[in-house]
Design a protein around this motif. Structure first.
Motif, short mmCIF file in Angstrom:
data_model
loop_
_atom_site.label_atom_id
_atom_site.label_comp_id
_atom_site.label_asym_id
_atom_site.label_seq_id
_atom_site.Cartn_x
_atom_site.Cartn_y
_atom_site.Cartn_z
N UNK A 284 0.83 -1.20 0.00
CA UNK A 284 0.00 0.00 0.00
C UNK A 284 0.87 1.26 0.00
N UNK A 285 1.97 1.23 0.77
CA UNK A 285 2.85 2.40 0.82
C UNK A 285 3.50 2.67 -0.52
N UNK A 286 3.84 1.62 -1.23
CA UNK A 286 4.45 1.81 -2.54
C UNK A 286 3.46 2.42 -3.52
N UNK A 287 2.19 2.01 -3.41
CA UNK A 287 1.17 2.53 -4.32
C UNK A 287 0.74 3.94 -3.94
N UNK A 288 0.72 4.22 -2.64
CA UNK A 288 0.27 5.52 -2.13
C UNK A 288 1.34 6.05 -1.18
N UNK A 289 2.34 6.74 -1.69
CA UNK A 289 3.40 7.25 -0.80
C UNK A 289 2.90 8.21 0.27
N UNK A 290 1.84 8.95 -0.04
CA UNK A 290 1.30 9.92 0.92
C UNK A 290 -0.17 10.13 0.58
N UNK A 291 -1.07 9.59 1.43
CA UNK A 291 -2.50 9.66 1.13
C UNK A 291 -3.03 11.09 1.08
N UNK A 292 -2.77 11.95 2.09
CA UNK A 292 -3.27 13.32 1.98
C UNK A 292 -2.79 14.05 0.73
N UNK A 293 -1.53 13.81 0.33
CA UNK A 293 -1.01 14.47 -0.88
C UNK A 293 -1.75 13.98 -2.12
N UNK A 294 -2.01 12.67 -2.19
CA UNK A 294 -2.78 12.12 -3.30
C UNK A 294 -4.17 12.75 -3.36
N UNK A 295 -4.82 12.86 -2.19
CA UNK A 295 -6.17 13.43 -2.15
C UNK A 295 -6.16 14.88 -2.60
N UNK A 296 -5.21 15.66 -2.15
CA UNK A 296 -5.13 17.06 -2.55
C UNK A 296 -4.94 17.18 -4.07
N UNK A 297 -4.09 16.32 -4.61
CA UNK A 297 -3.82 16.37 -6.05
C UNK A 297 -5.10 16.07 -6.85
N UNK A 298 -5.85 15.08 -6.40
CA UNK A 298 -7.09 14.71 -7.09
C UNK A 298 -8.12 15.83 -6.97
N UNK A 299 -8.24 16.41 -5.79
CA UNK A 299 -9.21 17.51 -5.61
C UNK A 299 -8.88 18.68 -6.55
N UNK A 300 -7.61 19.02 -6.64
CA UNK A 300 -7.21 20.14 -7.48
C UNK A 300 -7.49 19.83 -8.95
#
Length: 482
Positions: free
Chosen positions: A257-273
């Motif tokens: 999971x860590x390899x797929x998602x290095x940072x969950x909040x960062x991924x979420x922010x990127x998708x929202x933007x």
């Protein structure tokens, strides 16, 4: 895959109050005659019960206010010497105590009969106590799930509905937590007892605090889970960020999971933007056929706000965001209910939240935090977005002020409750002077039914047996990456 519903009351329904997967009767199918009957739970289990009603003024501040009938279901105690009746206070606001008893908490209702009568109470405006006429869903075209369009839609729909209900003779100013608290004391008098105990969750704890402020001498014990304080109708975005950081640390314990998602909040922010800049058009199935819905970054935040409440949907979050990051917007379709289900105004939930309101200091703090928070202010939709839409209904600072509580209390929390995170609940706990705390590791908002030992502790507590601070544990969620 369950739907992620789109506002405060619906988020709580998605968190378990809607009882997904159970064949529950519609309101039209519910018999409303008082007296003994055979209660049937959603899974087919049956038991003897009694349906009862009593009347209260719709708004105690209006002389000659019309009287409304409030309903409940009583499960008689199996004890030869029962204690004070235990009144269940549903969450929401807008949850039905009777319908909750049909679902996953049915075994707890049955177990508590060993110490007292158990009362599944339908608060004013819900279930057996519903007296606000239903309104049709907003007709298409639906507003886009963007901050501006959703805020404008809610404010306009609420104002129009308020006018229509008032013209129909409904005292909408009576639908608030203060009146709800007085209803509990009237229920006690109706039952003919000196004291009652309270068992509640989420908004039910917000209501319980109001009861304890107004009628402390008639409450024997309280067992409360997923606490919502007097000034916590709107949750702090910083506390939601802290919760998401805990989820990210859990992800970090799984190398895949860590390899797929290095940072969950960062991924979420990127998708929202990404989707704020270029909203997606998603086809949603509805009762009248498929409908296209425009979903911006705010809409994705709304979806996530529903998904974080409990581990079953929380575990889906990384996979959903990975798909969205890859442009696979079809992942959204099963997560959104038909538009005609959530573009609607029920009355009781919105009026109650508006009346509970928010203190000016907390509002300023939340507005500041929302500017940089992962979920912005979407988490609390439709509050504070509705503030000021209906003038003169706010209950004021005295209603929201903290109190010192001497009533014996059992306080239950789940470490993965993303609806009322531990940081939020910590602001409330200090008010209780005679408390026992139970924390269930890896449980979510629906913590009462999360672990079998919680039921045992509830029975002991309401039976007057000593209960010590307890830490229970469940297996951590397995995060889906596809």
């Amino acid at each position: 895959m369950t739907h992620a519903l789109m506002n405060r009351r619906s988020i709580l329904a998605a968190a378990g109050l809607a009882l997904p997967g159970l064949a529950l009767p519609s309101r039209a199918q519910e018999q409303e005659q008082p007296g003994p009957f055979r209660f049937v739970a959603g899974d087919g289990q049956e038991t003897d019960a009694e349906r009862g009603f009593f009347e209260v003024p719709e708004d105690r501040h209006i002389p000659g206010s019309r009287r409304i009938r409030l309903g409940y279901v009583r499960f008689a105690s199996t004890s030869a010497n029962p204690g004070p009746p235990i009144i269940y206070l549903a969450g929401g606001p807008g949850g039905s105590g009777v319908r909750t008893a049909m679902g996953n908490r049915f075994p707890i209702f049955m177990a508590l009969r060993a110490v007292a009568d158990v009362i599944a109470f339908d608060q004013r405006g819900t279930g057996l106590s519903a007296h606000i006429p239903e309104r049709p869903a907003s007709p298409a075209p639906w507003p886009a799930l963007t901050h501006r369009e959703m805020t404008d839609w809610y404010r306009d729909a609420m104002q129009k509905a308020w006018v229509d209900w008032t013209r129909a003779g409904v005292a909408m100013t009576g639908y608030n937590t203060e009146q709800n608290a007085y209803d509990i004391d009237d229920l006690r008098r109706h039952l003919g007892v000196e004291k009652v105990d309270l068992w509640g969750i989420s908004y039910g704890t917000h209501l319980a605090l109001s009861v304890l402020k107004r009628h402390p001498d008639v409450i024997g014990r309280v067992a409360l889970a997923s606490l919502e304080g007097q000034d916590q109708t709107v949750k702090r975005p910083a506390h939601i960020d802290a919760f998401l950081d805990r989820v990210d640390r859990l992800l970090g314990e799984d190398p895949v999971a860590r390899a797929a998602v290095p940072n969950l909040p960062a991924l979420m922010r990127r998708v929202h933007a990404r989707y704020e800049a270029e909203p997606a058009i998603v086809t949603i199935s509805g009762a009248t056929g498929p409908a296209d819905l425009k979903i911006g970054g705010f809409g994705v935040q709304l979806m996530a706000s529903a998904m974080v409440a409990n581990p079953p949907t929380l575990s889906m979050l990384p996979g959903v965001y990975l798909a969205l990051d890859a442009g696979k917007t079809d992942v959204l379709s099963p997560l959104f209910p038909p538009p005609d289900r959530y573009f609607s105004i029920a009355g009781m939930p919105e009026a109650t939240d508006l009346a509970s309101g928010i203190s000016p200091g907390r509002l300023a703090l939340i507005e500041k935090e929302a500017k940089t928070a992962v979920l912005g202010d979407a988490f609390n939709m439709p509050m504070p977005h509705l503030l000021g839409a209906i003038p003169g209904v706010d209950l004021g600072e005295d209603f929201r002020s903290a109190i010192r509580i001497e009533t014996p209390a059992l306080l239950v929390a789940g470490s993965l409750d993303g609806r009322t995170p531990l940081e939020e609940q910590a602001e409330v706990i200090d008010q209780f002077q005679r408390k026992t705390q139970v924390v269930v590791e890896n449980a979510g908002h629906n913590v009462f039914e999360s672990h079998p030992e919680v039921q045992t502790l509830l029975v002991k507590f309401f039976g007057g047996e000593p209960v010590s601070d307890t830490r229970l544990s469940l297996a951590p969620p397995k995060f889906a990456l596809v």
